[in-house]
Design an enzyme around this catalytic site. Structure first.
Site, PDB file in Angstrom:
ATOM      1  N   PRO A  10       0.836  -1.196   0.000  1.00 13.71           N
ATOM      2  CA  PRO A  10       0.000   0.000   0.000  1.00 13.71           C
ATOM      3  C   PRO A  10       0.875   1.251   0.000  1.00 13.71           C
ATOM      4  O   PRO A  10       1.765   1.384   0.844  1.00 13.71           O
ATOM      5  CB  PRO A  10      -0.791  -0.125   1.314  1.00 13.71           C
ATOM      6  CG  PRO A  10       0.048  -0.993   2.193  1.00 13.71           C
ATOM      7  CD  PRO A  10       0.768  -1.937   1.279  1.00 13.71           C
ATOM      8  N   GLN A  19      -6.491  -1.313   3.116  1.00 10.63           N
ATOM      9  CA  GLN A  19      -5.812  -0.922   4.351  1.00 10.63           C
ATOM     10  C   GLN A  19      -6.467   0.311   4.965  1.00 10.63           C
ATOM     11  O   GLN A  19      -6.745   1.286   4.268  1.00 10.63           O
ATOM     12  CB  GLN A  19      -4.336  -0.622   4.097  1.00 10.63           C
ATOM     13  CG  GLN A  19      -3.565  -0.317   5.372  1.00 10.63           C
ATOM     14  CD  GLN A  19      -2.144   0.146   5.120  1.00 10.63           C
ATOM     15  OE1 GLN A  19      -1.921   1.288   4.739  1.00 10.63           O
ATOM     16  NE2 GLN A  19      -1.176  -0.752   5.313  1.00 10.63           N
ATOM     17  N   CYS A  61       2.902   3.638   9.120  1.00  6.90           N
ATOM     18  CA  CYS A  61       3.103   4.944   8.492  1.00  6.90           C
ATOM     19  C   CYS A  61       3.709   5.924   9.491  1.00  6.90           C
ATOM     20  O   CYS A  61       3.202   6.086  10.606  1.00  6.90           O
ATOM     21  CB  CYS A  61       1.786   5.496   7.952  1.00  6.90           C
ATOM     22  SG  CYS A  61       1.975   7.107   7.135  1.00  6.90           S
ATOM     23  N   LYS A  97       0.299  -4.298   8.970  1.00  8.88           N
ATOM     24  CA  LYS A  97       1.600  -3.961   8.398  1.00  8.88           C
ATOM     25  C   LYS A  97       2.357  -3.115   9.406  1.00  8.88           C
ATOM     26  O   LYS A  97       1.844  -2.107   9.890  1.00  8.88           O
ATOM     27  CB  LYS A  97       1.451  -3.203   7.069  1.00  8.88           C
ATOM     28  CG  LYS A  97       2.788  -2.967   6.357  1.00  8.88           C
ATOM     29  CD  LYS A  97       2.569  -2.426   4.944  1.00  8.88           C
ATOM     30  CE  LYS A  97       3.888  -2.377   4.173  1.00  8.88           C
ATOM     31  NZ  LYS A  97       4.775  -1.297   4.647  1.00  8.88           N
ATOM     32  N   ASN A 122       9.025  -7.047   3.468  1.00  6.10           N
ATOM     33  CA  ASN A 122       8.951  -5.815   2.687  1.00  6.10           C
ATOM     34  C   ASN A 122      10.205  -4.986   2.952  1.00  6.10           C
ATOM     35  O   ASN A 122      10.681  -4.946   4.079  1.00  6.10           O
ATOM     36  CB  ASN A 122       7.690  -5.038   3.103  1.00  6.10           C
ATOM     37  CG  ASN A 122       7.502  -3.712   2.399  1.00  6.10           C
ATOM     38  OD1 ASN A 122       7.038  -2.744   3.006  1.00  6.10           O
ATOM     39  ND2 ASN A 122       7.840  -3.636   1.128  1.00  6.10           N
ATOM     40  N   GLY A 123      10.720  -4.355   1.897  1.00 11.83           N
ATOM     41  CA  GLY A 123      11.858  -3.466   2.081  1.00 11.83           C
ATOM     42  C   GLY A 123      13.065  -3.871   1.277  1.00 11.83           C
ATOM     43  O   GLY A 123      13.569  -4.992   1.402  1.00 11.83           O
ATOM     44  N   ASP A 124      13.523  -2.959   0.409  1.00 11.78           N
ATOM     45  CA  ASP A 124      14.735  -3.160  -0.400  1.00 11.78           C
ATOM     46  C   ASP A 124      14.638  -4.319  -1.377  1.00 11.78           C
ATOM     47  O   ASP A 124      15.650  -4.942  -1.716  1.00 11.78           O
ATOM     48  CB  ASP A 124      15.970  -3.344   0.490  1.00 11.78           C
ATOM     49  CG  ASP A 124      16.361  -2.073   1.233  1.00 11.78           C
ATOM     50  OD1 ASP A 124      15.810  -1.004   0.905  1.00 11.78           O
ATOM     51  OD2 ASP A 124      17.211  -2.147   2.145  1.00 11.78           O
ATOM     52  N   GLY A 164       7.014  -2.332  -3.067  1.00 11.05           N
ATOM     53  CA  GLY A 164       6.385  -1.026  -3.124  1.00 11.05           C
ATOM     54  C   GLY A 164       6.989  -0.142  -4.182  1.00 11.05           C
ATOM     55  O   GLY A 164       6.612  -0.177  -5.353  1.00 11.05           O
ATOM     56  N   ARG A 165       7.983   0.656  -3.790  1.00 15.30           N
ATOM     57  CA  ARG A 165       8.542   1.664  -4.702  1.00 15.30           C
ATOM     58  C   ARG A 165       9.122   1.079  -5.985  1.00 15.30           C
ATOM     59  O   ARG A 165       9.045   1.702  -7.042  1.00 15.30           O
ATOM     60  CB  ARG A 165       9.600   2.484  -3.962  1.00 15.30           C
ATOM     61  CG  ARG A 165       9.013   3.418  -2.902  1.00 15.30           C
ATOM     62  CD  ARG A 165      10.103   4.059  -2.059  1.00 15.30           C
ATOM     63  NE  ARG A 165      10.837   3.062  -1.290  1.00 15.30           N
ATOM     64  CZ  ARG A 165      12.054   3.249  -0.801  1.00 15.30           C
ATOM     65  NH1 ARG A 165      12.691   4.389  -1.022  1.00 15.30           N
ATOM     66  NH2 ARG A 165      12.656   2.309  -0.105  1.00 15.30           N
TER      67      ARG A 165
END
Length: 329
Positions: free
Chosen positions: A17, A71, A101, A140, A201-203, A225-226
């Site tokens: 998200p 979410q 967040c 999350k 999640n992440g990298d 995500g990104r």
């Protein structure tokens, strides 16, 4: 990957998200690229309960994108529970609670990552939401407010104890934002401490990253995500790598076709005026790193119609591979 009653089959990928980004047109692209589970941008529980039309529209969906996770964020257990019921009634397959967040406005409302240093409130919210809905419930989280990951472990255990069906872990601290590096060891620690699925999640910027994360952490799914912004084909690449198939190469021509699909989906789901205003800043995501991307970005600053958007894309495509620009009108 199975989250409660929702089974994504062989697919292990999840589209994270992202506020202002993972709206319906972008989720459709991700699903077309083979993403196993897509998630809405975070939605205010207060906005849903108090009938904000703009907030309610964020739940717009299409049967094609199922299974869909929506979410929500908030700090009041009763309001979160009522908002969760509205989400379930909208047809969502999974309800996700944002506990990660770290935007100042969200933290001031005691929502998002603020819940990671208020475990009592976090538990109350998760318990209230679980009682209010029958669809699967996920949360999350981040590492917490220090690099140790202890808060992540605490909140993850609270979530499982209160009936959550899965936990997604972004192992950066609340103060890191998207800076620095994600500490995958925290994902591994959370996975080792729970019996429910854990999504890392992440990298994750490539298929190789996804394989490495799964190998290091034993996580059940990989959330991107990104890296998927403008390149939804990363989901197809990850799935191919997981299944030990040849990982497809994403060419510039592929990216132009995806860009064109995005324009058409945005207009179809958002309406031409709203889509064009949004696309003035969004279309450049899809050409990042491509030849003459700056000139394309300048050419779309004042888009006013779908026809104009497709014309700008066609002109851009013809500037470096004319044979692949057919069919863009």
């Amino acid at each position: 990957m199975k989250i409660g009653a929702v089974d994504t089959g062989a697919a292990v990928t999840v589209f994270a998200p992202l506020a202002g980004i993972t709206h319906l047109p972008m989720r459709i692209l991700a699903k077309e690229a083979g993403c196993g589970l897509v998630c809405s941008e975070m939605i205010s529980s207060n906005g849903l309960v108090y009938g904000s039309e703009k907030t309610i529209r964020l739940m717009d969906s299409d049967p094609f994108e199922k299974p869909l996770s929506i979410q929500i964020f908030g700090a009041d257990p009763a309001i979160m529970a009522r908002a969760a019921q509205l989400v379930e009634a909208s047809g969502a397959d999974i309800l996700d609670i944002n506990c990660g967040c770290s935007v100042k406005k969200i933290l001031k409302s005691r929502s998002g990552a603020a819940l990671m240093r208020d475990s009592v409130r976090a538990g109350q919210i998760i318990a209230a939401v679980r009682k209010a809905i029958s669809i699967p419930l996920t949360i999350k989280i981040r590492s917490g407010w220090d690099p140790s990951g202890n808060q992540a472990l605490e909140i993850a255990r609270i979530a499982e104890d209160n009936g959550a069906d899965a936990v997604a872990v972004h192992p950066r601290t609340a103060t890191q934002g998207f800076g620095g590096h994600a500490d995958w060891r925290i994902i591994a620690a959370v996975k080792a401490s729970l019996s429910i699925p854990v999504i890392g999640n992440g990298d994750v910027n490539s298929a190789d990253d996804a394989l490495e994360m799964m190998a290091q952490t034993r996580c059940d799914g990989v959330m991107v995500g990104r890296a998927a912004i403008g390149n939804p084909m990363i989901f197809r690449q990850i799935q191919a790598a997981v299944e030990k198939r040849t990982v497809p190469v994403v060419t510039d021509a592929d990216r132009i076709r995806i860009l064109t699909d995005y324009v058409r989906a945005a207009v179809r789901y958002l309406g031409e005026d709203a889509a064009c205003r949004m696309m003035r800043s969004r279309l450049s995501w899809f050409v990042k790193g491509m030849p003459r991307a700056t000139s394309f970005r300048q050419s779309i600053r004042f888009l006013a119609s779908e026809k104009e958007a497709l014309s700008r894309i066609r002109d851009y495509a013809e500037s470096f591979f004319p044979e692949d620009s057919e069919g863009l009108s």
